[in-house]
Design an enzyme around this catalytic site. Structure first.
Site, PDB file in Angstrom:
ATOM      1  N   GLY A  38       0.886  -1.155  -0.067  1.00  0.00           N
ATOM      2  CA  GLY A  38       0.091   0.040  -0.123  1.00  0.00           C
ATOM      3  C   GLY A  38       0.763   1.567   0.139  1.00  0.00           C
ATOM      4  CG  ASP A  59       6.735  -6.705  -2.126  1.00  0.00           C
ATOM      5  OD1 ASP A  59       6.242  -5.544  -1.550  1.00  0.00           O
ATOM      6  OD2 ASP A  59       6.319  -7.895  -1.937  1.00  0.00           O
ATOM      7  NE  ARG A  70      -3.591  -2.891   2.224  1.00  0.00           N
ATOM      8  CZ  ARG A  70      -3.982  -3.934   1.980  1.00  0.00           C
ATOM      9  NH1 ARG A  70      -5.041  -4.356   1.657  1.00  0.00           N
ATOM     10  NH2 ARG A  70      -2.911  -5.160   2.323  1.00  0.00           N
ATOM     11  CG  ASP A 127       4.520  -6.232   5.381  1.00  0.00           C
ATOM     12  OD1 ASP A 127       5.846  -6.599   5.608  1.00  0.00           O
ATOM     13  OD2 ASP A 127       3.553  -6.992   5.198  1.00  0.00           O
ATOM     14  CB  CYS A 173      17.175   6.826  17.914  1.00  0.00           C
ATOM     15  SG  CYS A 173      18.834   6.849  17.855  1.00  0.00           S
ATOM     16  CB  CYS A 186      -0.821  -5.415   6.350  1.00  0.00           C
ATOM     17  SG  CYS A 186       0.294  -4.154   6.790  1.00  0.00           S
ATOM     18  CB  CYS A 246      22.660   5.720  14.957  1.00  0.00           C
ATOM     19  SG  CYS A 246      21.866   6.545  16.669  1.00  0.00           S
TER      20      CYS A 246
HETATM   21 ZN   LIG Z   1      19.794   5.338  16.623  1.00  0.00          ZN
END
Ligand SMILES: [Zn+2]
Length: 254
Positions: A38, A59, A70, A127, A173, A186, A246
């Site tokens: 979607g 995909d 949708r 998803d 984060c 979904c 990170c």
């Molecule tokens: Zn981070």
């Protein structure tokens, strides 16, 4: 740009904030879009129409009858076929300027990492949390801007993590990785059709702005959309100094 391109993109060229330079940048850019459901349907159609030079869509699923309510890039006669291929043919028909690459596979973390390095911007239209975190890791490592979208029931969210910048927060984060996290897939939940179109279109908007270098990016903010109430809510994002994804990558780079 040739004369046909000048006509095709004339409504961009007429924008003072956009113009020829931004369009040229778009035509020279590569977007990696993970998921042709979607969110991906809307994002991919706008990226292709706008004139992204190269779009890679990944995909691993096939088009199912329940998707068509949708996932507007697919057609009834594509049922049973790979979503990536169906999306690629729709984009090619829309805009022959775009070089489209269809990957009919569920990407492994290693593959996402390699692909992210080749892209100017990455759109997470997936998803599930495992894929979302793999995409985030790849974007942190490659320092690529990540445009993240999600939608379920009547609730949508969109955020930009501009990981080219040192102070930028990453997806991790914000959403810690929890193996026990309840997945709202979904596959089993209801989704209001236009919701994913709105969020996917928003992802395309931010990706185009990032690459074209126009306007103010959504980076550092999360937008939440309540489709039932037609209300947007904005949350400021901060980097988690102790983020396992990170934080470590940046310490290693320093
Ligand atoms: Zn981070």
């Amino acid at each position: 740009m040739d004369d046909t391109q000048r006509l095709r993109y004339s409504r961009h060229l007429l924008l003072n904030e956009f113009g020829e330079e931004a369009q040229e940048r778009l035509l020279g850019s590569h977007a990696l879009v993970i998921g042709a459901g979607g969110l991906g349907s809307a994002a991919l159609l706008y990226l292709a129409a706008s004139g992204f030079g190269r779009i890679t869509v990944a995909d691993g699923d096939s088009v199912d009858l329940t998707n068509l309510q949708r996932q507007v890039i697919h057609r009834t006669d594509s049922i049973g076929g790979p979503k990536a291929r169906s999306a690629a043919s729709a984009m090619a028909a829309l805009n022959p300027d775009v070089h489209v690459e269809a990957l009919e596979e569920r990407l492994s973390p290693e593959r996402v990492a390699r692909l992210a390095r080749t892209a100017d911007v990455v759109l997470d239209c997936s998803d599930n949390f495992a894929t979302r975190h793999a995409i985030n890791r790849a974007c942190v490592a490659a320092r690529r801007p990540l445009v993240s979208g999600a939608g379920i029931r009547f609730d949508g969210q969109v955020a930009v993590f501009d990981l080219r910048r040192d102070e930028a927060p990453c997806y991790h984060c914000l959403f810690a990785e929890d193996a026990q996290a309840q997945e709202e897939r979904c596959a089993t939940m209801g989704i209001f059709a236009p919701l994913v179109g709105i969020i996917g279109t928003f992802q395309a908007l931010e990706a185009i702005k990032l690459v074209a270098g126009i306007g103010e990016s959504l980076a550092g903010r999360l937008l939440l959309f309540d489709a039932l109430a037609s209300r947007w809510h904005e949350v400021r994002l901060a980097r988690d100094a102790h983020c396992r994804v990170c934080g470590t990558a940046r310490a290693a780079a320093a």
